[in-house]
Write an enzyme that holds these catalytic residues in place. Sequence first.
Site, PDB file in Angstrom:
ATOM      1  N   LEU A 347       0.821  -1.207   0.000  1.00 33.60           N
ATOM      2  CA  LEU A 347       0.000   0.000   0.000  1.00 33.60           C
ATOM      3  C   LEU A 347       0.853   1.253   0.000  1.00 33.60           C
ATOM      4  O   LEU A 347       0.457   2.286  -0.527  1.00 33.60           O
ATOM      5  CB  LEU A 347      -0.915   0.011   1.233  1.00 33.60           C
ATOM      6  CG  LEU A 347      -1.962  -1.112   1.318  1.00 33.60           C
ATOM      7  CD1 LEU A 347      -2.679  -1.055   2.647  1.00 33.60           C
ATOM      8  CD2 LEU A 347      -2.949  -1.006   0.174  1.00 33.60           C
ATOM      9  N   GLY A 348       2.002   1.182   0.624  1.00 31.76           N
ATOM     10  CA  GLY A 348       2.866   2.351   0.673  1.00 31.76           C
ATOM     11  C   GLY A 348       3.917   2.201   1.746  1.00 31.76           C
ATOM     12  O   GLY A 348       3.971   1.202   2.475  1.00 31.76           O
ATOM     13  N   GLY A 350       5.297   4.097   5.012  1.00 29.36           N
ATOM     14  CA  GLY A 350       5.076   5.150   5.990  1.00 29.36           C
ATOM     15  C   GLY A 350       6.375   5.554   6.654  1.00 29.36           C
ATOM     16  O   GLY A 350       7.462   5.067   6.306  1.00 29.36           O
ATOM     17  N   GLY A 351       6.270   6.450   7.608  1.00 33.73           N
ATOM     18  CA  GLY A 351       7.450   6.949   8.279  1.00 33.73           C
ATOM     19  C   GLY A 351       8.146   5.890   9.109  1.00 33.73           C
ATOM     20  O   GLY A 351       9.308   6.045   9.461  1.00 33.73           O
ATOM     21  N   GLY A 353       7.749   2.245   8.399  1.00 34.63           N
ATOM     22  CA  GLY A 353       7.806   0.932   7.784  1.00 34.63           C
ATOM     23  C   GLY A 353       6.938   0.816   6.545  1.00 34.63           C
ATOM     24  O   GLY A 353       6.276   1.762   6.128  1.00 34.63           O
ATOM     25  N   ARG A 354       6.973  -0.388   5.953  1.00 35.80           N
ATOM     26  CA  ARG A 354       6.191  -0.684   4.756  1.00 35.80           C
ATOM     27  C   ARG A 354       4.865  -1.314   5.162  1.00 35.80           C
ATOM     28  O   ARG A 354       4.797  -2.081   6.129  1.00 35.80           O
ATOM     29  CB  ARG A 354       6.968  -1.636   3.842  1.00 35.80           C
ATOM     30  CG  ARG A 354       8.219  -1.006   3.246  1.00 35.80           C
ATOM     31  CD  ARG A 354       9.178  -2.045   2.697  1.00 35.80           C
ATOM     32  NE  ARG A 354       8.631  -2.760   1.550  1.00 35.80           N
ATOM     33  CZ  ARG A 354       8.711  -2.333   0.293  1.00 35.80           C
ATOM     34  NH1 ARG A 354       9.289  -1.175   0.027  1.00 35.80           N
ATOM     35  NH2 ARG A 354       8.225  -3.053  -0.701  1.00 35.80           N
ATOM     36  N   VAL A 355       3.824  -1.011   4.395  1.00 31.39           N
ATOM     37  CA  VAL A 355       2.476  -1.452   4.752  1.00 31.39           C
ATOM     38  C   VAL A 355       1.855  -2.216   3.592  1.00 31.39           C
ATOM     39  O   VAL A 355       1.940  -1.803   2.436  1.00 31.39           O
ATOM     40  CB  VAL A 355       1.577  -0.255   5.123  1.00 31.39           C
ATOM     41  CG1 VAL A 355       0.229  -0.740   5.630  1.00 31.39           C
ATOM     42  CG2 VAL A 355       2.252   0.594   6.174  1.00 31.39           C
ATOM     43  N   ASP A 466       0.605  13.514  16.485  1.00 32.33           N
ATOM     44  CA  ASP A 466       0.820  13.712  15.044  1.00 32.33           C
ATOM     45  C   ASP A 466      -0.520  13.819  14.315  1.00 32.33           C
ATOM     46  O   ASP A 466      -0.766  13.128  13.329  1.00 32.33           O
ATOM     47  CB  ASP A 466       1.659  12.580  14.461  1.00 32.33           C
ATOM     48  CG  ASP A 466       2.429  13.011  13.211  1.00 32.33           C
ATOM     49  OD1 ASP A 466       2.578  14.235  13.002  1.00 32.33           O
ATOM     50  OD2 ASP A 466       2.880  12.141  12.449  1.00 32.33           O
TER      51      ASP A 466
END
Length: 659
Positions: A347-348, A350-351, A353-355, A466
């Site tokens: 999916l993408g 992120g700050g 890790g990978r998802v 955040d």
Amino acid sequence: MFMKIFSLSIFLLLEFTFSTNLTGEFTFNGFNQANLTLDGSAYIQSNGLLQLTYTPQTKGHAFLPMPVHFGNTISSFSTTFVFAIVSAYADLSGHGIAFLISPTTNLSSALPSQYMGLFNIQNNGNSTNHIFAVELDTIYSSEFQDINDNHVGIDINSLKSSQSHTAGYYDDKSGSFQNLTLMSHKKMQAWVEYDSQEKRIDVTLSPIGMSKPSKPLLSYDFNLSTVLINNSMYIGFSSSTGTVHTSHYILGWSFMLNGVAPSIDLSKLPKVPTSIVKGRSKIPQIVLPIASASSVLMLVVLVFLYMKSWFKYAELREDWEDEFGPHRFTYKDLHQATNGFKEKELLGTGGFGRVYRGVLPVSKLEVAVKKVSHESRDGTKQFIAEVVSIGQLRHRNLVQLLGYCRRKKELLLVYDYMPNGSLDKYLYSQEKPALNWTQRFNIIKGVASSLLYLHEESEQVVVHRDVKASNVLLDSELNGRLGDFGLARLYDHGTDPQTTHVVGTMGYLSPELVRSGKATPLTDVFAFGAFILEVVCARRPIESGAQGDQIILVDLVIQHWQSGLLPDIADPRLGEWYETEELEMVLKLGLLCSHPVPTAQPSMRQVMQYLDGDAPLPDLSTTYMSFNMLGMLQNEGLDSYVMPYLTTTTSFSSVLSGR
């Protein structure tokens, strides 16, 4: 003569039917021969089990097809039913079952999830509903002021229960209260009774096979004739699910007007399916039989293949994780769910890790799996403890953290999957349709509600740290859900939160956080103010100008306010389909939350009161709100201090969602 006999037969048949409605007595020991009106996901299994719901985000209803004649003033009645709630997980469920009396069987406008298939956002609490219900609720919904995530409630036209109690019963011998877990997969029996003389509603609960306890779980003085105004009303059940696969079953049911409901024959009730979680040993144990040489060779090959498979899915487990057992997923299940973490499921990034998108093999629950690297044993233990604590949070506007798994130097976090992606894509991408004002306003209220829950209504204070559009994800109905708790920290109510260093995203960090290094609920309020302006204006809190200078959105909004042109700063894609007063109120609230002086900021409870219209926004002058954010930072000498600690964290927009 024949016609007279025929007419007399019809008359007697109608009289019998009418008489049956008047006496209002029936018993269902299973539902094989039952004539019920079903809708939604409700159906009767071949063994006579009435299943109301199973798949996520659905609702189901089952009504007696003919109305019960209660009379001009509601007659006394008694009903009892046996139910069971079976979830795909040991400690997750959603949402529950309600027995109800309604003027209609058409509840098509009702919503699933926390609305229990009874009401929706618009009509919840309306006196025109004329609905009485008893809810068996397994989810805590703060907007309805639920007492916990395992309770029984009496509902009058609203999901804000008039009276509620933790699920359980009072023991006849000791008189002590005994807790019952509604989502325990066990069969239970409930009684709902109304005394028209005393004007009292009694609700009783017990484990299956126990005699009805003499002391009710709930006893509420109320005249139902003020709500159930029709002579004839429909009786039945409603149920709904949220994001977790949960089966809601009714096994037997009886009812009587002006008398005690007939006993249900427990021996005739259908069986309830159970979800069985098989245990896995940490070390594979192989027993080698005595066999011929060829058999031994074949067995050695099988053992080799087994060991290869075992090491492929081997996990890192330590004794201290036993207490977190229910929150742990197997690596094999997550590997299968994501098709081996293939790139096409990515999916993408992120700050942290990978998802990947995944579908759990047994429950078929759609999830997002985030892979995070970890090194320190002690740090990992503390982090997992926080993960489990955050996983216990329950709110409709939070992305649910379902659990975790550890393998080698990887930590895998399992979240709800949000099909519509992140909010910032809808604000800044031309590929997504523009959100209208109603949708944006509901998203702002939803995130505000989730922050109120985190700050004041959960067992511990949770500071998100955040809050921004890229960390707000949209579910299938475009409801906003706050996600990414990678920066969140928990502490007990009344204690002093200590933060070792400043983290967050430029434009959302309050000067107070930068100055003191302490993250408090008010630092979330400040970020929420920036978030409000971002959603309404579709502009980031800090942008680069044509001359390379920085444009601060807060300052820009204040300039429009001072010029009397406040609506002009709103996203042009909104068009004219909004209420000017409401839009201006929201923008002013964004400014109030963004005030650099903490004592001038409202709490999230006050924010919700302003958004709900329960309290007027303070009458603030433009002079009071006139501040230059960048100038303040520079005047305080903070600009050089801020930059090394600001983390322009990569958007979590794809973490739990598709693109």
